[in-house]
Scaffold this active site. Structure first.
Site, mmCIF file in Angstrom:
data_model
loop_
_atom_site.group_PDB
_atom_site.id
_atom_site.type_symbol
_atom_site.label_atom_id
_atom_site.label_comp_id
_atom_site.label_asym_id
_atom_site.label_seq_id
_atom_site.Cartn_x
_atom_site.Cartn_y
_atom_site.Cartn_z
ATOM 1 N N HIS A 243 0.816 -1.222 0.000
ATOM 2 C CA HIS A 243 0.000 0.000 0.000
ATOM 3 C C HIS A 243 0.853 1.276 0.000
ATOM 4 O O HIS A 243 0.807 2.062 -0.928
ATOM 5 C CB HIS A 243 -0.878 0.044 1.266
ATOM 6 C CG HIS A 243 -1.723 -1.172 1.508
ATOM 7 N ND1 HIS A 243 -2.863 -1.457 0.787
ATOM 8 C CD2 HIS A 243 -1.607 -2.156 2.431
ATOM 9 C CE1 HIS A 243 -3.406 -2.571 1.251
ATOM 10 N NE2 HIS A 243 -2.670 -3.011 2.236
HETATM 11 O O1 RIB Z 1 -5.225 -0.132 4.846
HETATM 12 C C1 RIB Z 1 -3.844 -0.159 4.582
HETATM 13 C C2 RIB Z 1 -3.145 0.911 5.359
HETATM 14 O O2 RIB Z 1 -3.335 0.695 6.755
HETATM 15 C C3 RIB Z 1 -1.616 0.892 5.150
HETATM 16 O O3 RIB Z 1 -1.104 2.190 5.302
HETATM 17 C C4 RIB Z 1 -1.148 0.024 6.273
HETATM 18 O O4 RIB Z 1 0.202 0.308 6.648
HETATM 19 C C5 RIB Z 1 -2.077 0.442 7.371
HETATM 20 O O5 RIB Z 1 -1.562 1.650 7.942
#
Ligand code: RIB
Ligand code: CA
Length: 313
Positions: A243
């Site tokens: 992500h």
């Molecule tokens: O939903 C994914 C996000 O939530 C990413 O940034 C992961 O590191 C958590 O913080």
């Protein structure tokens, strides 16, 4: 072109860690003014420690790391040890950091930096709940217009939620903070699950990290081996979605991503859909567009960039 000055606001988290590594490996494009930790994936005492572990792994112990907020603006903290493990960086054994944590509060660092730097020259890169950013905006509203851009990982539309049926984790943990940020009028680029779920660490990609033969490659491979369990089990996906590195990759090669400039509102009242990013993708309302909401990415190009840059560390 001069590198972009950025503040990374983060809750490491294996994917945050890879994002920090990518930023520190790319001085031509980004100058990391500082890293502010926030409570999210794991409590603040761990996210600030993990941020320092990653800076030392990158060989950049001079990076300034600050501890920010240890809970959302008004709500009780929700964490994600079920995804990231008890430490937040589960997978490999990691030694405690020796580099110092800055004494200044992360929110004060954000305010001081925005005050000191010329208007329009600092980009904020939130990779976790938006508590630190929102509190800085509340405490110093006159500085909001000085922010060049916010490029954040959070939200979801077609991909719907990963922590509830409607909400993505970063937004869900502090929806009031997210509303403040999305309503602030700062140009925002959003990397939602719609895009980050296409950045999957498939086996060949993890093997490529391990084949680097470096400590960084070994750590990233071990983190993703651990971090992928949740998504493989839940979505049947081929690997872990990276992500947060999407945010940094956008700063380096924006052409890897495509999206639409649309209105995005944050649900802060309904228990059922709390933290949902209501993106008017089809422009069915007259609500003003306030975000560039990404919908697609070149995953091969992303991983090629990641491999090339991580190999530098
Ligand atoms: O939903 C994914 C996000 O939530 C990413 O940034 C992961 O590191 C958590 O913080
Ligand atoms: Ca994160």
């Amino acid at each position: 072109m001069a590198p972009r000055k950025i503040i990374i606001d983060t809750d490491p988290g294996q994917d945050d860690a890879v994002a920090i590594l990518l930023a520190l490996a790319s001085p031509e494009e980004v100058e990391v003014l500082g890293i502010t930790a926030v409570a999210g994936n794991v409590p603040l005492a761990l996210t600030e420690k993990n941020a320092r572990i990653v800076c030392e792994l990158a060989g950049r112990p001079e990076t300034r790391v600050f501890a920010g907020c240890d809970k959302p603006l008004t709500r009780t903290l929700v964490t994600a040890e079920h995804v990231h493990g008890k430490t937040g960086l589960d997978g490999p054994q990691m030694a405690d950091p020796t580099m110092p944590l800055q004494d200044q509060h992360g929110v004060d660092f954000i305010i001081e930096t925005l005050r000191a730097e010329p208007a329009g020259t600092v980009t904020l890169c939130p990779l976790g709940p938006l508590t630190n950013i929102a509190l800085a905006f509340q405490r110093a509203p006159e500085l909001v217009e000085k922010v060049q851009e916010i490029v954040l990982m959070g939200g979801a539309y077609f991909e719907v939620g990963n922590i509830t049926p409607a909400a993505e984790f970063n937004i869900y943990v502090d929806p009031e903070a997210a509303k403040i940020v999305f309503d602030a009028g700062v140009p925002i680029v959003v990397m939602p699950l719609d895009v980050t779920h296409k950045a999957l660490t498939t086996r060949p990609r993890v093997d490529a990290f391990r084949a680097m033969g470096t400590k960084v490659g070994e750590m990233v491979a071990a983190w993703t081996d651990f971090f992928e369990r949740f998504d493989k089990e839940k979505y049947g996906s081929e690997g872990a979605p990276l992500h947060d590195p999407c945010v940094i990759a956008y700063l380096i090669r924006p052409e890897l991503f495509s999206g639409r400039h649309v209105n995005v509102e944050i649900e802060t009242s309904s228990e059922l859909t709390l933290g949902m990013t209501v993106a008017d993708w089809w422009r069915v309302t007259n609500r003003p567009a306030n975000a560039l909401f990404m919908g697609d990415m070149d995953a091969e190009g992303f991983f090629a960039l990641l491999a090339e840059r991580l190999a530098r560390l």
